[in-house]
Design an enzyme around this catalytic site. Structure first.
Site, short mmCIF file in Angstrom:
data_model
loop_
_atom_site.label_atom_id
_atom_site.label_comp_id
_atom_site.label_asym_id
_atom_site.label_seq_id
_atom_site.Cartn_x
_atom_site.Cartn_y
_atom_site.Cartn_z
N ASN A 9 0.88 -1.16 0.00
CA ASN A 9 0.00 0.00 0.00
C ASN A 9 0.92 1.21 0.00
O ASN A 9 1.48 1.57 1.02
CB ASN A 9 -0.90 0.00 1.24
CG ASN A 9 -1.74 1.27 1.33
OD1 ASN A 9 -1.76 2.08 0.40
ND2 ASN A 9 -2.44 1.44 2.44
N TRP A 10 1.05 1.78 -1.16
CA TRP A 10 2.00 2.90 -1.31
C TRP A 10 1.47 4.18 -0.66
O TRP A 10 2.21 5.15 -0.55
CB TRP A 10 2.27 3.16 -2.79
CG TRP A 10 3.04 2.11 -3.52
CD1 TRP A 10 3.39 0.86 -3.05
CD2 TRP A 10 3.58 2.21 -4.84
NE1 TRP A 10 4.10 0.19 -4.01
CE2 TRP A 10 4.24 0.99 -5.11
CE3 TRP A 10 3.56 3.21 -5.82
CZ2 TRP A 10 4.87 0.74 -6.33
CZ3 TRP A 10 4.19 2.96 -7.02
CH2 TRP A 10 4.85 1.74 -7.28
N LYS A 11 0.18 4.20 -0.33
CA LYS A 11 -0.43 5.41 0.24
C LYS A 11 -0.19 6.59 -0.72
O LYS A 11 -0.15 6.38 -1.93
CB LYS A 11 0.07 5.65 1.66
CG LYS A 11 -0.08 4.37 2.51
CD LYS A 11 0.11 4.54 3.97
CE LYS A 11 -0.10 3.19 4.66
NZ LYS A 11 -0.03 3.28 6.13
N HIS A 94 -9.45 1.37 4.57
CA HIS A 94 -8.19 1.56 5.29
C HIS A 94 -8.42 2.53 6.46
O HIS A 94 -9.19 3.48 6.34
CB HIS A 94 -7.11 2.10 4.35
CG HIS A 94 -5.76 2.04 4.97
ND1 HIS A 94 -5.31 3.00 5.85
CD2 HIS A 94 -4.77 1.12 4.88
CE1 HIS A 94 -4.09 2.67 6.25
NE2 HIS A 94 -3.74 1.53 5.68
N GLU A 96 -6.76 4.90 7.52
CA GLU A 96 -6.50 6.32 7.20
C GLU A 96 -7.72 6.93 6.51
O GLU A 96 -8.02 8.11 6.71
CB GLU A 96 -5.22 6.43 6.35
CG GLU A 96 -3.99 6.19 7.21
CD GLU A 96 -2.82 5.56 6.48
OE1 GLU A 96 -2.77 5.60 5.25
OE2 GLU A 96 -1.94 5.00 7.18
N GLU A 166 -5.53 -4.81 10.25
CA GLU A 166 -4.53 -3.78 10.50
C GLU A 166 -4.85 -3.06 11.81
O GLU A 166 -5.66 -2.12 11.82
CB GLU A 166 -4.51 -2.77 9.36
CG GLU A 166 -4.17 -3.37 8.01
CD GLU A 166 -3.51 -2.35 7.09
OE1 GLU A 166 -2.40 -2.65 6.64
OE2 GLU A 166 -4.08 -1.27 6.86
N GLY A 172 2.37 2.41 10.65
CA GLY A 172 3.31 3.52 10.51
C GLY A 172 4.00 3.89 11.80
O GLY A 172 4.65 4.93 11.88
N SER A 212 3.28 -2.06 10.20
CA SER A 212 4.72 -2.15 10.44
C SER A 212 5.29 -3.54 10.14
O SER A 212 6.25 -3.97 10.77
CB SER A 212 5.07 -1.72 11.87
OG SER A 212 4.66 -0.38 12.09
N GLY A 233 2.89 -1.12 4.18
CA GLY A 233 3.00 0.31 3.90
C GLY A 233 4.43 0.69 3.59
O GLY A 233 4.94 0.45 2.49
N GLY A 234 5.10 1.26 4.57
CA GLY A 234 6.45 1.80 4.39
C GLY A 234 7.42 0.87 3.67
O GLY A 234 8.13 1.30 2.75
P1 13P Z 1 3.00 0.42 7.57
O1 13P Z 1 3.49 -0.89 7.01
O2 13P Z 1 3.76 1.61 7.06
O3 13P Z 1 2.86 0.38 9.05
O4 13P Z 1 1.51 0.62 6.99
C1 13P Z 1 0.64 -0.44 7.07
C2 13P Z 1 -0.57 -0.10 6.30
O5 13P Z 1 -1.31 0.79 6.64
C3 13P Z 1 -0.82 -0.86 5.07
O6 13P Z 1 -2.09 -0.59 4.59
#
Ligand code: 13P
Length: 250
Positions: A9-11, A94, A96, A166, A172, A212, A233-234
């Site tokens: 998930n590149w956000k 998600h 967010e 999640e 994050g 994470s 994510g990251g």
């Molecule tokens: P991180 O891996 O950066 O914690 O993000 C997880 C996430 O929200 C994937 O959708």
């Protein structure tokens, strides 16, 4: 249980040119993957991502969609539009989106409906806030999110649903759920699916962990019996780290 799927998930990261560059870096590293590999990119990167992944084992996901097919909905993107481009997956609900952009269980359910009607595979995100975990209501929260989102989804359609557990406190933050915590909730989600459908259908669903997950902790998380993949994510923005996670999903 379900088939392993590792999705990035590149956000809100990467321009189209950068998306091409990142996918070109990832491609050779995951070419022999024994799991499904997906990159979830910003809407504007979709054409570049589809082009860069052509003929590869990498699928492309959008990060949201709207349920109406067309009309006066400024700023929204219809599930049918994504499908028409050749997108296979869409991340929905998600945390967010729920926290910053007003998505609710009810609107997430409509988005899931729209995605399935359009022929997409929905990656449905569920998860509790830290206060909710501390109050001991994680199971209830996650069960409620799952049940509302899947209202009206048939057993047949369930094969196009991936659930990503999640925990919001792990996203994050560098604070990962322990493998046991992740597995416990993924197993609870599977029990909810068994109650809504049946055991066979529930076992076939891919239930990912996200929050994470990284190159160092992926193997332990992915070894758990009810964790069938990851939503990353990251670490999905770092080709080698993402490839290490993909390699850990066997
Ligand atoms: P991180 O891996 O950066 O914690 O993000 C997880 C996430 O929200 C994937 O959708």
């Amino acid at each position: 249980m379900g088939k392993y799927v590792i999705a990035g998930n590149w956000k809100m990261n990467k321009t189209p040119a950068e998306a091409t560059e990142l996918i070109n870096a990832i491609k050779p590293l995951v070419a022999d993957a024994s799991c499904d590999v997906v990159v979830g990119v910003p809407f504007i990167d979709i054409p570049a991502a589809l082009e860069a992944t052509k003929g590869t084992n990498i699928g492309v996901a959008a990060q949201n969609c709207y349920w109406e097919k067309s009309g006066a909905f400024t700023g929204e993107i219809a599930a049918d539009m994504l499908r028409a481009m050749g997108v296979g997956y869409v991340i929905l609900g998600h945390s967010e989106r729920r926290t910053y952009f007003g998505d609710t269980d009810a609107t997430v359910a409509k988005r899931v409906r729209g995605a399935l009607d359009a022929g997409l595979t929905a990656i449905l995100c569920v998860g509790e806030y830290l206060e909710q975990r501390e109050q001991g209501i994680t199971s209830e929260i996650v069960a409620m999110q799952t049940k509302i989102a899947l209202e009206g989804v048939s057993a047949d359609e369930l094969s196009r649903v991936i659930i990503a557990y999640e925990p919001v406190w792990a996203i994050g933050t560098g604070k990962t759920a322990t493998a046991e915590q992740a597995n416990e909730v993924c197993a609870e989600i599977r029990a909810v699916l068994t109650s809504l459908y049946n055991e066979e259908a529930a076992r076939a669903v891919t239930i990912q962990y996200g929050g994470s997950m990284n190159a160092a902790n992926a193997a332990e998380l992915l070894a758990m019996p009810d964790v069938d993949g990851g939503l990353i994510g990251g670490a999905s923005l770092k080709p080698n780290d993402f490839a290490t996670i993909v390699a850990a999903a066997k």
